[in-house]
Motif scaffolding. Structure first.
Motif, PDB file in Angstrom:
ATOM      1  N   ASN A  68       0.892  -1.063   0.054  1.00 13.32           N
ATOM      2  CA  ASN A  68      -0.047  -0.025  -0.102  1.00 13.32           C
ATOM      3  C   ASN A  68       0.986   1.366  -0.105  1.00 13.32           C
ATOM      4  OD1 ASN A  68      -1.730   2.157   0.582  1.00 13.32           O
ATOM      5  ND2 ASN A  68      -3.182   0.539   1.541  1.00 13.32           N
ATOM      6  N   PRO A  69       0.571   1.998  -0.914  1.00 17.44           N
ATOM      7  CA  PRO A  69       1.839   3.214  -0.973  1.00 17.44           C
ATOM      8  C   PRO A  69       1.801   4.393   0.028  1.00 17.44           C
ATOM      9  CG  PRO A  69       0.674   2.643  -3.213  1.00 17.44           C
ATOM     10  CD  PRO A  69       0.138   2.107  -2.346  1.00 17.44           C
ATOM     11  N   TRP A  70       0.413   4.359   0.928  1.00 17.57           N
ATOM     12  CA  TRP A  70       0.176   5.101   1.847  1.00 17.57           C
ATOM     13  C   TRP A  70       1.124   4.857   2.913  1.00 17.57           C
ATOM     14  CZ3 TRP A  70      -2.438   9.494   1.633  1.00 17.57           C
ATOM     15  CH2 TRP A  70      -3.187  10.003   0.639  1.00 17.57           C
ATOM     16  N   LYS A  71       1.235   3.495   3.203  1.00 16.82           N
ATOM     17  CA  LYS A  71       2.183   2.987   4.349  1.00 16.82           C
ATOM     18  C   LYS A  71       2.596   1.495   3.884  1.00 16.82           C
ATOM     19  CE  LYS A  71       2.373   2.131   9.218  1.00 16.82           C
ATOM     20  NZ  LYS A  71       1.477   2.308  10.630  1.00 16.82           N
ATOM     21  N   LEU A  72       3.805   1.398   3.480  1.00 13.96           N
ATOM     22  CA  LEU A  72       4.609   0.175   2.585  1.00 13.96           C
ATOM     23  C   LEU A  72       4.306  -0.952   3.387  1.00 13.96           C
ATOM     24  CD1 LEU A  72       7.518   2.004   1.004  1.00 13.96           C
ATOM     25  CD2 LEU A  72       5.283   1.088  -0.110  1.00 13.96           C
ATOM     26  N   SER A  73       4.377  -0.920   4.773  1.00 16.36           N
ATOM     27  CA  SER A  73       4.096  -2.179   5.492  1.00 16.36           C
ATOM     28  C   SER A  73       2.544  -2.871   5.316  1.00 16.36           C
ATOM     29  CB  SER A  73       4.417  -1.946   7.152  1.00 16.36           C
ATOM     30  OG  SER A  73       3.460  -0.951   7.498  1.00 16.36           O
ATOM     31  N   GLU A  74       1.764  -1.963   4.875  1.00 19.05           N
ATOM     32  CA  GLU A  74       0.248  -2.491   4.884  1.00 19.05           C
ATOM     33  C   GLU A  74      -0.074  -2.825   3.534  1.00 19.05           C
ATOM     34  OE1 GLU A  74      -1.580  -2.270   8.064  1.00 19.05           O
ATOM     35  OE2 GLU A  74       0.839  -2.032   8.344  1.00 19.05           O
ATOM     36  N   ASN A  75      -1.221  -3.400   3.742  1.00 18.65           N
ATOM     37  CA  ASN A  75      -1.811  -4.296   2.185  1.00 18.65           C
ATOM     38  C   ASN A  75      -2.517  -3.352   1.751  1.00 18.65           C
ATOM     39  OD1 ASN A  75      -3.133  -6.379   0.775  1.00 18.65           O
ATOM     40  ND2 ASN A  75      -2.217  -7.657   2.144  1.00 18.65           N
ATOM     41  N   PRO A  76      -2.413  -3.492  -0.114  1.00 15.80           N
ATOM     42  CA  PRO A  76      -3.376  -2.582  -0.760  1.00 15.80           C
ATOM     43  C   PRO A  76      -4.586  -3.155  -0.764  1.00 15.80           C
ATOM     44  CG  PRO A  76      -1.863  -3.780  -1.929  1.00 15.80           C
ATOM     45  CD  PRO A  76      -1.804  -4.387  -0.617  1.00 15.80           C
ATOM     46  N   GLY A  77      -5.115  -4.463  -0.303  1.00 16.81           N
ATOM     47  CA  GLY A  77      -6.144  -4.885  -0.592  1.00 16.81           C
ATOM     48  C   GLY A  77      -6.261  -5.638  -1.775  1.00 16.81           C
ATOM     49  N   GLY A  78      -7.357  -6.451  -2.149  1.00 18.33           N
ATOM     50  CA  GLY A  78      -7.571  -7.156  -3.409  1.00 18.33           C
ATOM     51  C   GLY A  78      -8.892  -7.527  -3.781  1.00 18.33           C
ATOM     52  N   SER A  79      -8.901  -8.203  -4.795  1.00 18.05           N
ATOM     53  CA  SER A  79      -7.937  -8.912  -5.639  1.00 18.05           C
ATOM     54  C   SER A  79      -7.155  -7.884  -6.698  1.00 18.05           C
ATOM     55  CB  SER A  79      -8.424 -10.116  -6.268  1.00 18.05           C
ATOM     56  OG  SER A  79      -9.342  -9.943  -7.063  1.00 18.05           O
TER      57      SER A  79
END
Length: 468
Positions: free
Chosen positions: A144-155
């Motif tokens: 996730n660009p907002w916080k790279l440790s986090e998931n961007p979701g999917g699919s």
């Protein structure tokens, strides 16, 4: 160069037509941004800068001659892995797929080519598109660009990450239970799931849609005239309508709008999510809408029934593979699907019937309201390397309670950013309208976007400035 990329899609195309900006200049800026960002974001595969520059040069020549090819000539677009493009393999997000080039374009790439768009890259997704995550056995992990440790979701993980990281404004995802809206919610994008069949798709499946994922409502509206054009291959398609998608913001005075803050089952929405969605509803009320609390449309029986039907369906796909290829599938997905092998035929049939229960429930919800507001995601974020918000294959769909029923009911729905958590993560508001009233979703989203104001702090990883 990065300032070139701050324009909306419509502004960019206007600049192309006026010869104030060249498609080559734009593509060069985009390539630089992708090369700066991708080591951290991981949104793309099949990124082809040399071919894209050649297409941009051809587009530039057409503009110079005053003969642009179509509505989107020279405009870069990304396409999700699951959507076939002629001559390229369709990995389906999994290492188990044999990489055979597609014989033809699926409907959306076919229409985009007709209008001169440059499909400069594909975007990543999890195995078979069956996770709300950027985790895949084939692709690099998407962040996730907002916080790279986090998931961007999917699919539609790569599409959401690419959109938030500024890889141009136009991205295409797919959605069968929330796979456009969920990642759009977690990354701050506008993500639109149309009435089933409004945008032709192939292969088709119960509830499966494709749609735009963009920074703004107008960017999505720009794509719609192209990607809604008919294609005979989609046997679920609606009759084509030449709709003006550039609708004005809705006047909500006198509208009755339902507010659903309880999904009926699954993960309970976190307090920050409830607060943001309630604040959005209060904004609609302040503009003259009547806000009506409404009951959930989903039940535990519906969600569990769909789960066992999908497990059996996917086990059928996996069982057909050679044993060595089965072993390449992401273990989470394989473990989830294996439960379908022992499911009774009666359980699978009854589970599949729950799609009709959802259809009835969602239709009933609109008998006394004009539109419905809900959260998109129940939680603010979760780690990038998790397969889902629960990270438990025994509880795979606890996070789709607000989204999946509208796929089975076929209603148009979107995610639009309605705020940020204390940790700085985006929160999505879902707007749903009755079947076929797709432009109502756009009009309501356009109104809310205007009240909310633009997002001005998108994360960027350009050489001259890095943020996350």
């Amino acid at each position: 160069m990065s300032e070139i990329l701050n324009k909306s899609a419509r502004e960019t195309l206007t600049a192309f037509a006026a010869k104030d900006l060249s498609p080559v200049e734009y593509m060069q800026a985009l390539i630089t941004r992708v090369e700066d960002s991708e080591p951290q974001v991981g949104a793309l595969y099949a990124f082809e800068p040399e071919r894209s520059l050649e297409e941009a040069k051809a587009s530039e020549a057409r503009y110079m001659a005053g003969t642009p090819k179509g509505l989107l000539d020279g405009m870069p677009v990304t396409i999700k892995d699951l959507i076939a493009m002629k001559g390229e393999p369709v990995p389906m997000g999994t290492a188990a797929t044999e990489l055979i080039p597609a014989a033809e374009d699926a409907p959306i790439p076919a229409r985009l080519r007709e209008d001169g768009a440059i499909m400069f890259a594909r975007t990543t997704c999890p195995d078979y598109g069956m996770l709300s995550s950027g985790l895949s056995s084939y692709h690099n992990l998407a962040h996730n660009p907002w916080k790279l440790s986090e998931n961007p979701g999917g699919s539609s993980a790569g599409a959401s990450a690419a959109g938030a990281a500024g890889y141009g404004p136009l991205h295409i995802g797919t959605d069968i239970g929330g796979s456009i809206r969920l990642p759009a919610g977690w990354t701050g994008l506008f993500g639109f799931k149309p009435t089933l069949g409004r945008i032709p798709i192939y292969p088709y499946y119960t509830g499966r849609c494709a749609g735009p994922m963009t920074p703004t409502v107008d960017d999505a509206a720009l794509l719609m005239p192209t990607i809604t054009r008919p294609d005979w291959r989609d046997a679920t398609a609606q009759p084509y309508e030449a709709i003006d998608w550039q609708v004005p913001a809705a006047d909500v005075r006198g509208m009755k709008i339902g507010l659903m803050l309880d999904a009926g089952c699954g993960i309970d929405p976190e307090p920050e999510v409830i607060a943001a969605v309630q604040a959005a509803a209060d904004t609609f009320a302040a503009q003259g809408a009547e806000i009506v609390p409404i009951a959930p449309v989903l039940t535990r029986e519906m969600l569990d029934g769909l789960d066992i039907a999908w497990r059996a369906h996917f086990w059928g796909i996996i069982e057909a593979l050679a044993p060595e290829r089965r072993d390449m599938i992401l273990p989470y997905i394989r473990q989830w699907a294996e439960a379908g092998a022992s499911a009774s035929p009666v359980a699978v049939a009854l589970g599949a019937d729950q799609t009709f229960a959802m259809r009835e429930s969602t239709a009933k919800a609109f008998q006394h309201v004009d539109a419905i507001l809900t959260p998109v995601n129940p939680n603010v974020s979760y780690p990038a390397d998790w397969a889902s918000p629960t990270n438990d294959p025994a509880l795979p769909f606890e996070h789709i309670g607000f989204t999946v029923a509208w796929n089975m009911g076929e209603q148009p729905a979107c995610s639009i950013n309605c705020g940020f958590s204390a940790s700085g993560m985006p929160i999505g508001l879902q707007i749903v309208a009755p079947r076929f009233q797709d432009t109502k979703v756009f009009a309501l989203a356009k109104a809310f976007e205007g009240w909310r104001g633009p997002i001005t702090n998108w994360p960027r990883f350009d050489r001259e400035r890095t943020s996350a």
